[in-house]
Design a protein around this motif. Structure first.
Motif, PDB file in Angstrom:
ATOM      1  N   VAL A  80     -30.131  23.656   1.193  1.00 54.18           N
ATOM      2  CA  VAL A  80     -30.556  24.561   0.125  1.00 54.18           C
ATOM      3  C   VAL A  80     -29.417  24.819  -0.853  1.00 54.18           C
ATOM      4  CG1 VAL A  80     -31.517  26.827  -0.386  1.00 54.18           C
ATOM      5  CG2 VAL A  80     -32.186  25.635   1.698  1.00 54.18           C
ATOM      6  N   ASP A  81     -28.224  25.067  -0.303  1.00 55.05           N
ATOM      7  CA  ASP A  81     -27.138  25.459  -1.200  1.00 55.05           C
ATOM      8  C   ASP A  81     -25.791  25.220  -0.535  1.00 55.05           C
ATOM      9  OD1 ASP A  81     -25.952  26.427  -3.445  1.00 55.05           O
ATOM     10  OD2 ASP A  81     -26.319  28.538  -3.034  1.00 55.05           O
ATOM     11  N   VAL A  82     -24.832  24.869  -1.362  1.00 59.92           N
ATOM     12  CA  VAL A  82     -23.429  24.887  -0.946  1.00 59.92           C
ATOM     13  C   VAL A  82     -22.715  25.776  -1.942  1.00 59.92           C
ATOM     14  CG1 VAL A  82     -21.328  23.565  -0.579  1.00 59.92           C
ATOM     15  CG2 VAL A  82     -23.546  22.527  -0.093  1.00 59.92           C
ATOM     16  N   ALA A  84     -12.041  21.675   1.661  1.00 65.28           N
ATOM     17  CA  ALA A  84     -13.123  21.650   2.634  1.00 65.28           C
ATOM     18  C   ALA A  84     -13.604  20.208   2.733  1.00 65.28           C
ATOM     19  CB  ALA A  84     -14.266  22.569   2.195  1.00 65.28           C
ATOM     20  N   PRO A  85     -14.150  19.805   3.882  1.00 68.22           N
ATOM     21  CA  PRO A  85     -14.683  18.440   3.973  1.00 68.22           C
ATOM     22  C   PRO A  85     -15.962  18.313   3.165  1.00 68.22           C
ATOM     23  CG  PRO A  85     -15.077  19.625   6.007  1.00 68.22           C
ATOM     24  CD  PRO A  85     -14.224  20.517   5.160  1.00 68.22           C
ATOM     25  N   SER A  86     -16.149  17.166   2.517  1.00 69.42           N
ATOM     26  CA  SER A  86     -17.374  16.931   1.747  1.00 69.42           C
ATOM     27  C   SER A  86     -18.506  16.551   2.677  1.00 69.42           C
ATOM     28  CB  SER A  86     -17.134  15.801   0.745  1.00 69.42           C
ATOM     29  OG  SER A  86     -18.353  15.460   0.145  1.00 69.42           O
ATOM     30  N   ILE A  87     -19.714  17.010   2.351  1.00 64.18           N
ATOM     31  CA  ILE A  87     -20.877  16.623   3.160  1.00 64.18           C
ATOM     32  C   ILE A  87     -21.837  15.752   2.351  1.00 64.18           C
ATOM     33  CG2 ILE A  87     -20.759  18.597   4.719  1.00 64.18           C
ATOM     34  CD1 ILE A  87     -23.189  19.712   3.015  1.00 64.18           C
ATOM     35  N   VAL A  88     -21.301  15.068   1.347  1.00 62.71           N
ATOM     36  CA  VAL A  88     -22.152  14.206   0.519  1.00 62.71           C
ATOM     37  C   VAL A  88     -22.784  13.096   1.346  1.00 62.71           C
ATOM     38  CG1 VAL A  88     -22.147  12.614  -1.431  1.00 62.71           C
ATOM     39  CG2 VAL A  88     -20.902  14.742  -1.590  1.00 62.71           C
ATOM     40  N   GLU A  89     -22.054  12.636   2.382  1.00 60.86           N
ATOM     41  CA  GLU A  89     -22.628  11.562   3.200  1.00 60.86           C
ATOM     42  C   GLU A  89     -23.813  12.053   4.029  1.00 60.86           C
ATOM     43  OE1 GLU A  89     -20.119  11.404   7.186  1.00 60.86           O
ATOM     44  OE2 GLU A  89     -18.983  10.618   5.471  1.00 60.86           O
ATOM     45  N   LEU A  90     -23.865  13.368   4.304  1.00 62.04           N
ATOM     46  CA  LEU A  90     -25.024  13.907   5.036  1.00 62.04           C
ATOM     47  C   LEU A  90     -26.202  14.143   4.091  1.00 62.04           C
ATOM     48  CD1 LEU A  90     -23.432  16.542   7.423  1.00 62.04           C
ATOM     49  CD2 LEU A  90     -24.095  14.202   7.918  1.00 62.04           C
ATOM     50  N   ASN A 116     -23.619  16.628  -3.651  1.00 62.52           N
ATOM     51  CA  ASN A 116     -22.673  16.126  -4.654  1.00 62.52           C
ATOM     52  C   ASN A 116     -22.442  17.142  -5.768  1.00 62.52           C
ATOM     53  OD1 ASN A 116     -21.557  14.715  -6.898  1.00 62.52           O
ATOM     54  ND2 ASN A 116     -22.132  12.782  -5.934  1.00 62.52           N
ATOM     55  N   TRP A 117     -23.516  17.538  -6.433  1.00 63.02           N
ATOM     56  CA  TRP A 117     -23.354  18.442  -7.584  1.00 63.02           C
ATOM     57  C   TRP A 117     -23.011  19.850  -7.133  1.00 63.02           C
ATOM     58  CZ3 TRP A 117     -27.110  17.422 -12.247  1.00 63.02           C
ATOM     59  CH2 TRP A 117     -26.863  16.135 -12.739  1.00 63.02           C
ATOM     60  N   HIS A 118     -23.523  20.265  -5.954  1.00 58.57           N
ATOM     61  CA  HIS A 118     -23.160  21.591  -5.438  1.00 58.57           C
ATOM     62  C   HIS A 118     -21.654  21.685  -5.222  1.00 58.57           C
ATOM     63  CE1 HIS A 118     -27.486  22.115  -3.980  1.00 58.57           C
ATOM     64  NE2 HIS A 118     -27.251  23.105  -4.815  1.00 58.57           N
ATOM     65  N   GLU A 119     -21.083  20.642  -4.666  1.00 54.53           N
ATOM     66  CA  GLU A 119     -19.645  20.672  -4.400  1.00 54.53           C
ATOM     67  C   GLU A 119     -18.857  20.586  -5.694  1.00 54.53           C
ATOM     68  OE1 GLU A 119     -18.916  17.649  -1.472  1.00 54.53           O
ATOM     69  OE2 GLU A 119     -19.810  18.844   0.131  1.00 54.53           O
ATOM     70  N   ARG A 120     -19.388  19.838  -6.652  1.00 54.69           N
ATOM     71  CA  ARG A 120     -18.707  19.789  -7.955  1.00 54.69           C
ATOM     72  C   ARG A 120     -18.705  21.165  -8.614  1.00 54.69           C
ATOM     73  NH1 ARG A 120     -20.907  15.100 -11.681  1.00 54.69           N
ATOM     74  NH2 ARG A 120     -19.536  16.143 -13.153  1.00 54.69           N
ATOM     75  N   PRO A 172     -17.162  11.693  -3.548  1.00 57.31           N
ATOM     76  CA  PRO A 172     -17.033  10.445  -4.309  1.00 57.31           C
ATOM     77  C   PRO A 172     -16.638  10.637  -5.776  1.00 57.31           C
ATOM     78  CG  PRO A 172     -19.336  10.955  -3.902  1.00 57.31           C
ATOM     79  CD  PRO A 172     -18.541  11.944  -3.115  1.00 57.31           C
ATOM     80  N   ASP A 173     -16.885  11.814  -6.355  1.00 52.53           N
ATOM     81  CA  ASP A 173     -16.683  11.961  -7.802  1.00 52.53           C
ATOM     82  C   ASP A 173     -16.436  13.429  -8.116  1.00 52.53           C
ATOM     83  OD1 ASP A 173     -16.657  11.435 -10.510  1.00 52.53           O
ATOM     84  OD2 ASP A 173     -18.826  11.652 -10.716  1.00 52.53           O
TER      85      ASP A 173
END
Lengths: 208, 169
Positions: A53-55, A97-103, A108-112, A126-127
């Motif tokens: 839902v959200d990061v 923090a570790p990225s969870i884009v692979e999950l 991706n955009w939440h972390e950005r 990744p970006d």
């Protein structure tokens, strides 16, 4: 909430460092960020929390330690249940923090956004570029020490800045920020424009 | 026999196919009645802009219905919405690409002053980067207000010394 108890129980057997987190609504857990990818993968694959839902993240303000907490919200489309996972960043000055884009590619955009506004670096993203503010903006606007009005700096485009002589300015607050519940105060007198001017509907314009 | 001339209107038998006027009046008459907008729709004001263009309010009555999404073909930029600092450079570039003569309407509180966005991300009024001709109040303004602004702009253009400007350009 039997579902909560069930999640909690299995959780603690598998990940002994997971602790309960105070929550007003859905079950919530504190997880060390080093383990968060494993925990989220477990929740996704074996507890059917398949929807990210959200990061987001929390800044607990300068001087506190840990200062930054990354928060994940998951939803189960099978059981129609939410769970919240939070982890504290170890470094208060350069939080990572570790990225969870692979999950979840959706992360991706939440972390950005999280990086853009709070300055949390997601390892393995990744970006990892800014998403709302422009590249080269020198601040992280949602950090507690950053003023709402902003800090004077250059426009993103140097050519336009030279042509127009315009800058990113600290926005005039004019009596704001304007935060009030209705009925609490007289809104006519509390509005920024009322404070901005020496006269309004209730106060006569003073003689010049 | 002499008959007094009682005709004060245009008489094609006397004047042929010639109309005498001032260059300013002719040029401004043409410009005011075909003011093609560059719709710079950035937020909710753009919805009202669309409303102004649609059949109920019909901005075509004032010759401004030809919304041009190319700055090369437009005369009047209508900045409808919140201009963020990130967007400000693009707005200015599009303005720079418009051919002279060109005008700007700042539509709504955000475009005029930054509006309720007293924040780090929002340009505090598009007049910081563009020369604005008409400001429209409202959040968002009703389509009538935009039509009023367009008529104000037409009145302004009618007073311009266009012929002189053409020679000096």
């Amino acid at each position: 909430m039997s579902a909560t108890a069930a999640v909690s129980l299995v959780f603690k057997e598998k990940f002994p460092r997971v602790t309960d987190r105070a929550s007003g609504d859905h079950p919530a857990f504190n997880v060390p960020l080093a383990q968060v990818v494993d925990v989220l993968r477990y929740l996704r694959d074996e507890r059917s929390f398949d929807f990210l839902v959200d990061v987001t993240a929390i800044d607990w303000a300068e001087g506190t330690s840990p200062r930054f907490t990354v928060v994940y919200h998951l939803f189960s489309t099978v059981n129609h249940d939410y769970v919240r996972i939070a982890g504290n960043c170890e470094n208060d000055l350069e939080p990572t923090a570790p990225s969870i884009v692979e999950l979840w590619p959706a992360a991706n955009w939440h972390e950005r956004e999280c990086f853009d506004l709070l300055g949390i670096k997601f390892d393995g993203h990744p970006d990892l570029r800014r998403i709302l503010m422009w590249d080269g903006y020198p601040y992280f606007p949602l950090r507690k020490e950053f003023p709402l009005a902003g800090i004077e700096t250059e426009l993103p485009d140097a050519e336009i800045a030279a042509e127009t002589q315009a800058k990113v300015i600290s926005a005039p607050q004019a009596g704001g920020p304007f935060v009030a519940a209705s009925g609490e105060i007289n809104l006519t007198e509390a509005e920024p424009r009322a404070k901005d001017e020496s006269w309004n509907e209730r106060r006569q314009k003073p003689d010049a | 026999m002499v008959t007094p001339n009682t005709e004060f209107a245009y008489n094609s038998k006397i004047e042929g196919e010639v109309v005498v006027s001032r260059a300013d009046a002719i040029i401004n008459w043409i410009r005011t009645n075909s003011m093609w907008p560059m719709p710079m729709g950035l937020a909710c004001c753009a919805i009202e802009l669309m409303g102004a263009a649609a059949s109920r309010f019909d901005i075509a009555r004032f010759g401004a219905e030809v919304m041009r999404f190319s700055p090369r073909q437009s005369d009047c930029m209508i900045v409808a919405g919140t201009v963020t600092y990130k967007m400000a450079s693009a707005v200015r570039r599009i303005y720079d690409q418009m051919a002279e003569p060109k005008w700007v309407i700042a539509m709504g509180a955000c475009a005029s002053t930054g509006g309720m966005y007293r924040s780090y991300a929002t340009l505090q009024g598009v007049d910081r980067i563009l020369p604005v001709d008409v400001y429209v109040s409202g959040c968002p303004p009703r389509p009538e207000a935009l039509l009023d602004a367009l008529m104000k702009l037409q009145q302004k253009v009618k007073r311009e010394p266009s012929a002189k400007n053409l020679r000096s350009a």
